[in-house]
Design an enzyme around this catalytic site. Structure first.
Site, PDB file in Angstrom:
ATOM      1  N   SER A 143       0.886  -1.173   0.000  1.00 13.50           N
ATOM      2  CA  SER A 143       0.000   0.000   0.000  1.00 13.50           C
ATOM      3  C   SER A 143       0.917   1.215   0.000  1.00 13.50           C
ATOM      4  CB  SER A 143      -0.857  -0.011   1.278  1.00 13.50           C
ATOM      5  OG  SER A 143      -1.466   1.254   1.496  1.00 13.50           O
ATOM      6  N   TYR A 156      -2.002  -1.810  10.416  1.00 16.96           N
ATOM      7  CA  TYR A 156      -2.051  -1.830   8.948  1.00 16.96           C
ATOM      8  C   TYR A 156      -0.763  -1.225   8.378  1.00 16.96           C
ATOM      9  CZ  TYR A 156      -4.035  -1.363   4.228  1.00 16.96           C
ATOM     10  OH  TYR A 156      -4.267  -1.466   2.865  1.00 16.96           O
TER      11      TYR A 156
HETATM   12  N1  LIG Z   1      -8.663  -0.374  -1.796  1.00 12.03           N
HETATM   13  C1  LIG Z   1      -7.647   0.397  -1.445  1.00 12.03           C
HETATM   14  O1  LIG Z   1      -7.756   1.636  -1.400  1.00 12.03           O
HETATM   15  C2  LIG Z   1      -6.309  -0.228  -1.120  1.00 12.03           C
HETATM   16  C3  LIG Z   1      -5.204   0.606  -1.008  1.00 12.03           C
HETATM   17  C4  LIG Z   1      -3.960   0.057  -0.703  1.00 12.03           C
HETATM   18  C5  LIG Z   1      -3.830  -1.305  -0.531  1.00 12.03           C
HETATM   19  N2  LIG Z   1      -4.924  -2.107  -0.631  1.00 12.03           N
HETATM   20  C6  LIG Z   1      -4.723  -3.537  -0.444  1.00 12.03           C
HETATM   21  O2  LIG Z   1      -5.181  -4.228  -1.576  1.00 12.03           O
HETATM   22  C7  LIG Z   1      -5.522  -5.564  -1.225  1.00 12.03           C
HETATM   23  C8  LIG Z   1      -6.860  -5.906  -1.807  1.00 12.03           C
HETATM   24  O3  LIG Z   1      -7.824  -5.084  -1.214  1.00 12.03           O
HETATM   25  P1  LIG Z   1      -9.128  -4.553  -1.987  1.00 12.03           P
HETATM   26  O4  LIG Z   1      -9.080  -3.087  -1.935  1.00 12.03           O
HETATM   27  O5  LIG Z   1      -9.288  -5.258  -3.269  1.00 12.03           O
HETATM   28  O6  LIG Z   1     -10.255  -4.958  -0.934  1.00 12.03           O
HETATM   29  P2  LIG Z   1     -11.260  -6.180  -0.896  1.00 12.03           P
HETATM   30  O7  LIG Z   1     -11.815  -6.176   0.470  1.00 12.03           O
HETATM   31  O8  LIG Z   1     -12.181  -6.117  -2.052  1.00 12.03           O
HETATM   32  O9  LIG Z   1     -10.320  -7.442  -1.129  1.00 12.03           O
HETATM   33  C9  LIG Z   1      -9.638  -8.104  -0.114  1.00 12.03           C
HETATM   34  C10 LIG Z   1      -9.973  -9.573  -0.234  1.00 12.03           C
HETATM   35  O10 LIG Z   1      -9.198 -10.298   0.712  1.00 12.03           O
HETATM   36  C11 LIG Z   1     -10.036 -11.287   1.267  1.00 12.03           C
HETATM   37  N3  LIG Z   1      -9.537 -11.687   2.581  1.00 12.03           N
HETATM   38  C12 LIG Z   1      -9.612 -11.013   3.757  1.00 12.03           C
HETATM   39  N4  LIG Z   1      -9.054 -11.721   4.742  1.00 12.03           N
HETATM   40  C13 LIG Z   1      -8.605 -12.867   4.176  1.00 12.03           C
HETATM   41  C14 LIG Z   1      -7.932 -14.002   4.669  1.00 12.03           C
HETATM   42  N5  LIG Z   1      -7.613 -14.099   5.970  1.00 12.03           N
HETATM   43  N6  LIG Z   1      -7.614 -14.988   3.813  1.00 12.03           N
HETATM   44  C15 LIG Z   1      -7.936 -14.901   2.519  1.00 12.03           C
HETATM   45  N7  LIG Z   1      -8.595 -13.867   1.981  1.00 12.03           N
HETATM   46  C16 LIG Z   1      -8.913 -12.861   2.808  1.00 12.03           C
HETATM   47  C17 LIG Z   1     -11.409 -10.652   1.358  1.00 12.03           C
HETATM   48  O11 LIG Z   1     -12.437 -11.617   1.453  1.00 12.03           O
HETATM   49  C18 LIG Z   1     -11.452  -9.853   0.070  1.00 12.03           C
HETATM   50  O12 LIG Z   1     -12.045 -10.546  -1.006  1.00 12.03           O
HETATM   51  C19 LIG Z   1      -5.450  -5.616   0.303  1.00 12.03           C
HETATM   52  O13 LIG Z   1      -4.219  -6.217   0.692  1.00 12.03           O
HETATM   53  C20 LIG Z   1      -5.473  -4.147   0.700  1.00 12.03           C
HETATM   54  O14 LIG Z   1      -4.857  -3.922   1.944  1.00 12.03           O
HETATM   55  C21 LIG Z   1      -6.157  -1.598  -0.933  1.00 12.03           C
END
Ligand SMILES: NC(=O)c1ccc[n+]([C@@H]2O[C@H](COP(=O)([O-])OP(=O)(O)OC[C@H]3O[C@@H](n4cnc5c(N)ncnc54)[C@H](O)[C@@H]3O)[C@@H](O)[C@H]2O)c1
Length: 251
Positions: A143, A156
């Site tokens: 991130s 986080y």
């Molecule tokens: N959306 C943002 O603004 C953003 C920014 C920076 C980083 N991220 C990172 O991107 C990645 C994806 O996030 P996203 O934004 O697509 O959100 P999202 O919630 O759509 O996707 C995250 C997925 O991880 C799954 N998950 C959660 N805990 C889990 C576990 N213990 N085992 C297996 N799967 C699990 C959830 O069910 C979900 O489908 C994450 O690592 C998040 O921290 C997101």
């Protein structure tokens, strides 16, 4: 639509039940890879698999909680047995909880367990297969909070900084073995994770304004970077933390 040249390859994506993981699974499949779709969200994975198959691609599903070592081991074994190997891995599953007490022990343990230890355990199992195959490519989701501070979320922020460090470690450890390891650092992206925030129109404007480009990113904009990092086009790229954030960390 770019084809990143992954015909005949096998890709594993965690957190593929929605958001960035689903978007990446679709780009891997579009580029010719057979995709192992994994998440704790089984219904979301079924949708992702359906989308890949509807587009003519090949996908399999295995449920895995990435914070559980035995499940991670089983996921990688299932990928090999169901799809014939493992060439590209996108360790993307993550959680980001907004709570008042971010120094709570349970929050700390769970956030580190999923967001950092989960990535480590995936890398550990994936690298064993890739070493036997003579190479591979791993991308871990960090991130912009893996590069700059976040005053609200200690666990986080620490986990995502850890993911950047772990990716650099893997790059050095396996450089001569042909395994490239990189991190992707998304800015503010419109996904189910940020949906609770964007539902409030006023807060949505705040989120848009946080990025110099004046908008949140799309999951597909992270997915294109991830699959490029896994592709032959990035053959000399390893140990990199690629920022895809609309300029948020450029200031
Ligand atoms: N959306 C943002 O603004 C953003 C920014 C920076 C980083 N991220 C990172 O991107 C990645 C994806 O996030 P996203 O934004 O697509 O959100 P999202 O919630 O759509 O996707 C995250 C997925 O991880 C799954 N998950 C959660 N805990 C889990 C576990 N213990 N085992 C297996 N799967 C699990 C959830 O069910 C979900 O489908 C994450 O690592 C998040 O921290 C997101």
């Amino acid at each position: 639509m770019i084809d990143y040249g992954l015909g005949g390859k096998v890709a594993l994506v965690t957190g593929a039940g929605g958001g960035i993981g689903r978007a990446a699974a679709l780009v891997f499949a579009r580029s010719g890879a057979a995709v192992m779709v994994s998440d704790v969200n089984e219904a979301g994975c079924a949708e992702t698999v359906g989308m890949i198959e509807a587009a003519g691609g090949k996908a399999a599903f295995q449920r895995c909680d990435v914070s559980q070592a035995d499940q991670v081991k089983a996921l990688v074994a299932a990928t090999v047995s169901m799809l014939g190997g493992l060439d590209c891995a996108f360790n993307n599953a993550g959680i980001n909880r907004v709570t008042d007490d971010q120094y709570d022990d349970e929050i700390w343990a769970r956030d580190i367990g999923v967001n950092l230890t989960g990535v480590m355990m995936c890398m550990r199992e994936e690298s064993k297969v890739m070493l036997e195959r003579g190479g591979g490519a791993i991308v871990n989701t960090a991130s912009i909070n893996g590069l700059v501070g976040n005053g609200a979320q200690p666990a986080y922020t620490a986990a995502k900084h850890g993911v950047v460090g772990l990716s650099r470690h893997g790059a050095l450890r396996w450089a001569k073995a042909g395994i490239r390891v990189n991190a992707v650092c998304p800015g503010v992206i419109e996904t189910p994770m940020t949906a609770p925030l964007t539902q409030n129109a006023e807060f949505r404007q705040v989120l848009d304004a946080m990025t110099p480009m004046g908008r949140m990113g799309a999951a597909s904009e992270i997915a294109e970077a991830v699959v490029w990092l896994c592709s032959p086009a990035a053959s000399f790229v390893t140990g990199h933390a690629m920022v895809v954030d609309g300029g948020a960390t450029a200031t």
